[in-house]
Write a protein that holds these residues in place. Structure first.
Motif, PDB file in Angstrom:
ATOM      1  N   THR A  86     -14.803 -55.844 -10.723  1.00 30.80           N
ATOM      2  CA  THR A  86     -14.266 -54.912 -11.727  1.00 30.80           C
ATOM      3  C   THR A  86     -13.133 -55.553 -12.514  1.00 30.80           C
ATOM      4  N   TYR A  88     -12.827 -58.760 -13.162  1.00 26.93           N
ATOM      5  CA  TYR A  88     -13.464 -59.741 -14.027  1.00 26.93           C
ATOM      6  C   TYR A  88     -14.047 -59.073 -15.273  1.00 26.93           C
ATOM      7  N   VAL A  89     -14.750 -57.968 -15.068  1.00 25.65           N
ATOM      8  CA  VAL A  89     -15.348 -57.248 -16.191  1.00 25.65           C
ATOM      9  C   VAL A  89     -14.254 -56.733 -17.128  1.00 25.65           C
ATOM     10  N   LYS A  92     -12.816 -59.650 -19.159  1.00 22.66           N
ATOM     11  CA  LYS A  92     -13.758 -60.075 -20.195  1.00 22.66           C
ATOM     12  C   LYS A  92     -13.788 -59.076 -21.349  1.00 22.66           C
TER      13      LYS A  92
END
Length: 96
Positions: A86, A88-89, A92
């Motif tokens: 989560t 990382y998302v 990004k």
């Protein structure tokens, strides 16, 4: 005959390990969803979700003596992996 028994016992042990791994994944996802639901109404950030998860694990492990440290470690590993995904998302999405 001995080798057959050894092979069967090894297969059974692998099945048990795989089942424990799957159970840990399901429990980690359940805790994460529960923490999300608890935190969603409060309007707090991801740190509170993580705190709620840690508190839930501590409460669960102190409520019974049937928990093994290896099971707790396995559960924490899956929870930390889900939280890392989560993060990382989110990173990004902010970068775009």
């Amino acid at each position: 005959m001995k080798q057959l028994v050894i092979d069967i016992l090894m297969k059974m042990a692998k099945i048990e390990v795989d089942a424990k791994e799957l159970t840990a994944q399901v429990e980690a996802q359940s805790l994460l969803v529960a923490a999300l639901l608890l935190t969603a109404g409060k309007g707090d950030g991801a740190s509170t979700i993580s705190d709620n998860i840690q508190n839930a694990i501590v409460a669960a492990t102190t409520s019974g003596e049937s928990f093994l440290q290896s099971d707790i470690d396995l559960l924490l590993t899956h929870i930390n992996r889900l939280l890392a995904v989560t993060r990382y998302v989110d990173e990004k999405a902010e970068a775009q």
